[in-house]
Design a protein around this motif. Structure first.
Motif, PDB file in Angstrom:
ATOM      1  N   ASP A   1       0.769  -1.143  -0.079  1.00  0.00           N
ATOM      2  CA  ASP A   1       0.129  -0.123  -0.005  1.00  0.00           C
ATOM      3  C   ASP A   1       1.004   1.182   0.150  1.00  0.00           C
ATOM      4  OD1 ASP A   1      -2.624  -1.177  -0.267  1.00  0.00           O
ATOM      5  OD2 ASP A   1      -2.788  -1.438   2.107  1.00  0.00           O
ATOM      6  N   ASP A   2       1.988   1.210   0.155  1.00  0.00           N
ATOM      7  CA  ASP A   2       3.103   2.187   0.308  1.00  0.00           C
ATOM      8  C   ASP A   2       3.953   2.142  -1.015  1.00  0.00           C
ATOM      9  OD1 ASP A   2       5.007   3.989   0.765  1.00  0.00           O
ATOM     10  OD2 ASP A   2       5.133   3.638   2.845  1.00  0.00           O
ATOM     11  N   ARG A   3       3.220   3.161  -2.089  1.00  0.00           N
ATOM     12  CA  ARG A   3       3.801   2.838  -3.356  1.00  0.00           C
ATOM     13  C   ARG A   3       5.384   3.257  -3.374  1.00  0.00           C
ATOM     14  NH1 ARG A   3       4.444   6.331  -7.810  1.00  0.00           N
ATOM     15  NH2 ARG A   3       3.854   5.446  -9.840  1.00  0.00           N
ATOM     16  N   GLU A   4       5.792   4.288  -2.831  1.00  0.00           N
ATOM     17  CA  GLU A   4       7.135   4.909  -2.983  1.00  0.00           C
ATOM     18  C   GLU A   4       8.187   3.727  -2.247  1.00  0.00           C
ATOM     19  OE1 GLU A   4       8.549   6.975  -4.939  1.00  0.00           O
ATOM     20  OE2 GLU A   4       6.685   7.360  -5.500  1.00  0.00           O
ATOM     21  N   LEU A   5       7.705   3.103  -1.078  1.00  0.00           N
ATOM     22  CA  LEU A   5       8.407   2.126  -0.377  1.00  0.00           C
ATOM     23  C   LEU A   5       8.523   1.019  -1.016  1.00  0.00           C
ATOM     24  CD1 LEU A   5       9.941   1.810   2.578  1.00  0.00           C
ATOM     25  CD2 LEU A   5       7.722   0.610   3.153  1.00  0.00           C
ATOM     26  N   THR A   6       7.576   0.460  -1.771  1.00  0.00           N
ATOM     27  CA  THR A   6       7.624  -0.723  -2.641  1.00  0.00           C
ATOM     28  C   THR A   6       8.403  -0.461  -3.971  1.00  0.00           C
ATOM     29  OG1 THR A   6       5.521  -1.120  -2.181  1.00  0.00           O
ATOM     30  CG2 THR A   6       6.490  -2.462  -3.744  1.00  0.00           C
ATOM     31  N   LEU A   7       8.196   0.592  -4.505  1.00  0.00           N
ATOM     32  CA  LEU A   7       9.104   1.165  -5.749  1.00  0.00           C
ATOM     33  C   LEU A   7      10.792   1.045  -5.536  1.00  0.00           C
ATOM     34  CD1 LEU A   7       6.942   3.525  -7.602  1.00  0.00           C
ATOM     35  CD2 LEU A   7       7.500   1.424  -8.371  1.00  0.00           C
ATOM     36  N   HIS A   8      11.056   1.771  -4.172  1.00  0.00           N
ATOM     37  CA  HIS A   8      12.260   1.786  -3.776  1.00  0.00           C
ATOM     38  C   HIS A   8      12.871   0.106  -3.480  1.00  0.00           C
ATOM     39  CE1 HIS A   8      15.769   3.198  -1.487  1.00  0.00           C
ATOM     40  NE2 HIS A   8      15.786   1.830  -0.721  1.00  0.00           N
ATOM     41  N   ALA A   9      12.184  -0.627  -2.979  1.00  0.00           N
ATOM     42  CA  ALA A   9      12.621  -2.051  -2.882  1.00  0.00           C
ATOM     43  C   ALA A   9      12.653  -2.870  -4.059  1.00  0.00           C
ATOM     44  CB  ALA A   9      11.546  -2.742  -1.990  1.00  0.00           C
ATOM     45  N   TRP A  10      12.105  -2.490  -5.280  1.00  0.00           N
ATOM     46  CA  TRP A  10      12.189  -2.786  -6.592  1.00  0.00           C
ATOM     47  C   TRP A  10      13.304  -2.332  -7.133  1.00  0.00           C
ATOM     48  CZ3 TRP A  10       6.151  -2.896  -8.254  1.00  0.00           C
ATOM     49  CH2 TRP A  10       5.653  -3.798  -7.501  1.00  0.00           C
ATOM     50  N   GLY A  11      13.873  -1.344  -6.820  1.00  0.00           N
ATOM     51  CA  GLY A  11      15.143  -0.827  -7.376  1.00  0.00           C
ATOM     52  C   GLY A  11      14.848   0.606  -8.057  1.00  0.00           C
ATOM     53  N   CYS A  12      13.588   1.134  -7.583  1.00  0.00           N
ATOM     54  CA  CYS A  12      13.360   2.432  -8.940  1.00  0.00           C
ATOM     55  C   CYS A  12      14.130   3.685  -8.311  1.00  0.00           C
ATOM     56  CB  CYS A  12      11.765   2.990  -8.471  1.00  0.00           C
ATOM     57  SG  CYS A  12      10.852   1.934  -9.596  1.00  0.00           S
ATOM     58  N   ASN A  13      14.872   3.503  -7.139  1.00  0.00           N
ATOM     59  CA  ASN A  13      15.803   4.605  -6.749  1.00  0.00           C
ATOM     60  C   ASN A  13      17.119   4.130  -6.819  1.00  0.00           C
ATOM     61  OD1 ASN A  13      13.542   6.513  -6.107  1.00  0.00           O
ATOM     62  ND2 ASN A  13      13.464   5.052  -4.062  1.00  0.00           N
ATOM     63  N   SER A  14      17.546   3.064  -7.525  1.00  0.00           N
ATOM     64  CA  SER A  14      18.832   2.375  -7.588  1.00  0.00           C
ATOM     65  C   SER A  14      19.397   2.845  -9.032  1.00  0.00           C
ATOM     66  CB  SER A  14      18.801   0.897  -7.295  1.00  0.00           C
ATOM     67  OG  SER A  14      20.056   0.195  -7.787  1.00  0.00           O
ATOM     68  N   SER A  15      20.505   3.368  -9.068  1.00  0.00           N
ATOM     69  CA  SER A  15      21.211   3.606 -10.136  1.00  0.00           C
ATOM     70  C   SER A  15      21.925   2.261 -10.963  1.00  0.00           C
ATOM     71  CB  SER A  15      22.510   4.433  -9.979  1.00  0.00           C
ATOM     72  OG  SER A  15      23.492   3.748  -8.913  1.00  0.00           O
TER      73      SER A  15
ATOM     74  N   GLY B   1      25.682  -8.008   0.728  1.00  0.00           N
ATOM     75  CA  GLY B   1      27.049  -7.984   0.640  1.00  0.00           C
ATOM     76  C   GLY B   1      27.585  -6.723  -0.261  1.00  0.00           C
ATOM     77  N   GLY B   2      26.686  -5.833  -0.187  1.00  0.00           N
ATOM     78  CA  GLY B   2      27.149  -4.503  -0.643  1.00  0.00           C
ATOM     79  C   GLY B   2      26.385  -4.342  -2.052  1.00  0.00           C
ATOM     80  N   GLN B   3      25.516  -5.369  -2.341  1.00  0.00           N
ATOM     81  CA  GLN B   3      24.944  -5.433  -3.719  1.00  0.00           C
ATOM     82  C   GLN B   3      23.441  -4.890  -3.508  1.00  0.00           C
ATOM     83  OE1 GLN B   3      26.044  -6.061  -6.768  1.00  0.00           O
ATOM     84  NE2 GLN B   3      28.035  -6.533  -5.847  1.00  0.00           N
ATOM     85  N   ALA B   4      22.836  -4.727  -2.125  1.00  0.00           N
ATOM     86  CA  ALA B   4      21.777  -4.524  -1.795  1.00  0.00           C
ATOM     87  C   ALA B   4      21.307  -2.974  -1.126  1.00  0.00           C
ATOM     88  CB  ALA B   4      20.914  -5.518  -1.121  1.00  0.00           C
ATOM     89  N   ASP B   5      22.488  -2.273  -1.107  1.00  0.00           N
ATOM     90  CA  ASP B   5      22.638  -1.120  -0.231  1.00  0.00           C
ATOM     91  C   ASP B   5      21.614   0.035  -0.722  1.00  0.00           C
ATOM     92  OD1 ASP B   5      24.335  -2.380   1.190  1.00  0.00           O
ATOM     93  OD2 ASP B   5      26.152  -1.214   0.555  1.00  0.00           O
ATOM     94  N   GLU B   6      21.485   0.156  -1.945  1.00  0.00           N
ATOM     95  CA  GLU B   6      20.571   1.159  -2.824  1.00  0.00           C
ATOM     96  C   GLU B   6      19.276   0.752  -2.701  1.00  0.00           C
ATOM     97  OE1 GLU B   6      21.723   2.319  -6.609  1.00  0.00           O
ATOM     98  OE2 GLU B   6      24.013   2.529  -6.009  1.00  0.00           O
ATOM     99  N   VAL B   7      18.785  -0.389  -2.264  1.00  0.00           N
ATOM    100  CA  VAL B   7      17.263  -0.879  -2.342  1.00  0.00           C
ATOM    101  C   VAL B   7      16.974  -1.008  -0.737  1.00  0.00           C
ATOM    102  CG1 VAL B   7      17.061  -1.490  -4.346  1.00  0.00           C
ATOM    103  CG2 VAL B   7      17.823  -3.241  -2.628  1.00  0.00           C
ATOM    104  N   ARG B   8      17.934  -0.866   0.050  1.00  0.00           N
ATOM    105  CA  ARG B   8      17.585  -1.269   1.533  1.00  0.00           C
ATOM    106  C   ARG B   8      16.482  -0.497   2.260  1.00  0.00           C
ATOM    107  NH1 ARG B   8      20.892  -3.454   5.245  1.00  0.00           N
ATOM    108  NH2 ARG B   8      20.474  -2.952   7.475  1.00  0.00           N
ATOM    109  N   ILE B   9      15.483  -0.971   2.979  1.00  0.00           N
ATOM    110  CA  ILE B   9      14.519  -0.312   3.489  1.00  0.00           C
ATOM    111  C   ILE B   9      14.851  -0.239   5.115  1.00  0.00           C
ATOM    112  CG2 ILE B   9      12.084  -0.256   4.236  1.00  0.00           C
ATOM    113  CD1 ILE B   9      11.233  -1.684   1.553  1.00  0.00           C
ATOM    114  N   GLU B  10      15.313   0.902   5.704  1.00  0.00           N
ATOM    115  CA  GLU B  10      15.583   1.174   6.984  1.00  0.00           C
ATOM    116  C   GLU B  10      14.297   0.901   7.858  1.00  0.00           C
ATOM    117  OE1 GLU B  10      18.595   1.119   7.926  1.00  0.00           O
ATOM    118  OE2 GLU B  10      19.651   1.888   6.179  1.00  0.00           O
ATOM    119  N   ARG B  11      14.402   0.244   8.875  1.00  0.00           N
ATOM    120  CA  ARG B  11      13.396  -0.216   9.799  1.00  0.00           C
ATOM    121  C   ARG B  11      12.377   0.942  10.047  1.00  0.00           C
ATOM    122  NH1 ARG B  11      14.026  -4.332  14.886  1.00  0.00           N
ATOM    123  NH2 ARG B  11      15.246  -5.154  13.262  1.00  0.00           N
TER     124      ARG B  11
END
Ligand SMILES: N[C@@H](CCC(=O)N[C@@H](CS)C(=O)NCC(=O)O)C(=O)O
Length: 315
Positions: A169-183, A268-278
């Motif tokens: 239900d949180d569009r921005e959070l889900t898109l972040h996890a899917w990689g939408c803010n990842s270079s 291992g360094g590959q998921a830092d850009e999609v991380r969701i902080e608690r």
């Protein structure tokens, strides 16, 4: 798909448009089809004459995926050189009909691939056991380990239900996890995900049957595995199935459970850009995470210890 096959496939889809736009005659259209077939044949021949330059081992991934993390961790542990190719979340599932991880590799003159984390680990064990000796011992499988791995993987699916129940239900959070803010994700995929979000979310809800009842069931399954593990770890063992040295089932367990615990080294360094902080998670999700931490302290510190001691980036 290699670049040359992608260009050809794109042209193939454009062919009817070209014929219509330029008013090409039937004979002209037939000639174009024959030329396109000839082009495809040349591509097939080029595999032998001028093979595409691709990494020897390539892991196709979704950066945040816990099933990917299971394989990625084992590959890093094994010390093999590989390239990771991350794609945007959900695109592969609903438009290509495949899940990640997928391992692509050279077998003689041809390119092969395997999907499904379990099968990928069996391939790595088979291939590197003789090449790398004791370094690959942690990948050895037997009936007990396979049974535990199956349970962990089933819990991986429950965790997919759990995470989507909380974040969808949180569009921005889900898109972040899917990689939408990842270079690291191709720009066109990030854009496509933003546009397609309502459809992707609906497909996810349908595919995983995201309902309060299913969420409850998923949490029950996760609790069962955590409780059993807590009991086993009570004697101070270093591996869930007994013994001191962790093996691939322990890394698989930590990787799959890492989805909710999010240890600092997750990915291992590959998921830092999609991380969701608690603190960015929805309140009910935080409550469940905290409940797991409180109820299963041995398991929580086991996962954290494995990440701290055994999960070096790329090694
Ligand atoms: N049984 C599979 C499950 C893999 C799986 O469910 N992967 C998810 C990511 S965690 C996936 O590919 N989702 C499709 C997508 O997001 O495109 C395995 O062990 O590899």
């Amino acid at each position: 798909m290699t670049k040359r096959r992608f260009v050809h496939a794109t042209f193939l889809f454009l062919l009817p448009v070209i014929v219509a736009a330029f008013g090409i005659t039937t004979a002209g259209a037939v000639a174009l089809v024959l030329l396109t077939l000839l082009w495809r044949w040349v591509i097939s021949l080029s595999v032998w004459v001028a093979p595409a330059r691709l990494p020897e081992l390539e892991l196709e991934t979704i950066s945040a995926s816990h099933f990917v993390e299971k394989v990625r961790w084992c590959m890093d542990r094994l010390g093999v050189e590989y390239a990771e190719r991350p794609v945007g979340g959900t695109l592969g599932a609903f438009y290509l009909g495949r899940s990640v991880p997928v391992l692509h590799f050279q077998t003689g003159a041809v390119r092969s691939s395997i999907g499904n984390s379990m099968e990928i680990l069996r391939y790595l064990w088979g291939r590197y056991d003789s090449e790398r000796g004791t370094q690959a011992d942690f990948l050895a499988a037997d009936a007990g380990r396979l049974a535990l791995e199956r349970r962990i993987d089933r819990c991986g699916v429950d965790l997919q239900v759990w995470v989507y129940h909380h974040v969808l239900d949180d569009r921005e959070l889900t898109l972040h996890a899917w990689g939408c803010n990842s270079s690291r994700i191709p720009a066109w995929q990030r854009q496509a995900l933003r546009v397609l979000y309502p459809l992707q979310a609906a497909l996810i809800r349908k595919a995983f049957r995201i309902t309060p009842g299913r969420h409850e069931k998923a949490v029950r399954h996760i609790d069962e595995l955590l409780a059993e593990t807590e009991e086993k770890l009570a004697d101070g063992r270093g591996s869930i199935l007994g013994g001191e040295e962790p093996n691939y089932t322990d890394f698989a367990f930590a990787a799959i459970m890492g989805l909710w615990l999010q240890p600092a080294a997750y990915g291992g360094g590959q998921a830092d850009e999609v991380r969701i902080e608690r603190d960015r998670c929805p309140e009910p999700m935080i409550r469940e995470i905290e409940r797991w931490e409180e109820r299963y302290p041995l398991t929580t510190s086991f996962i954290e210890r494995l990440y701290a001691d055994w999960r070096r980036p790329g090694g």
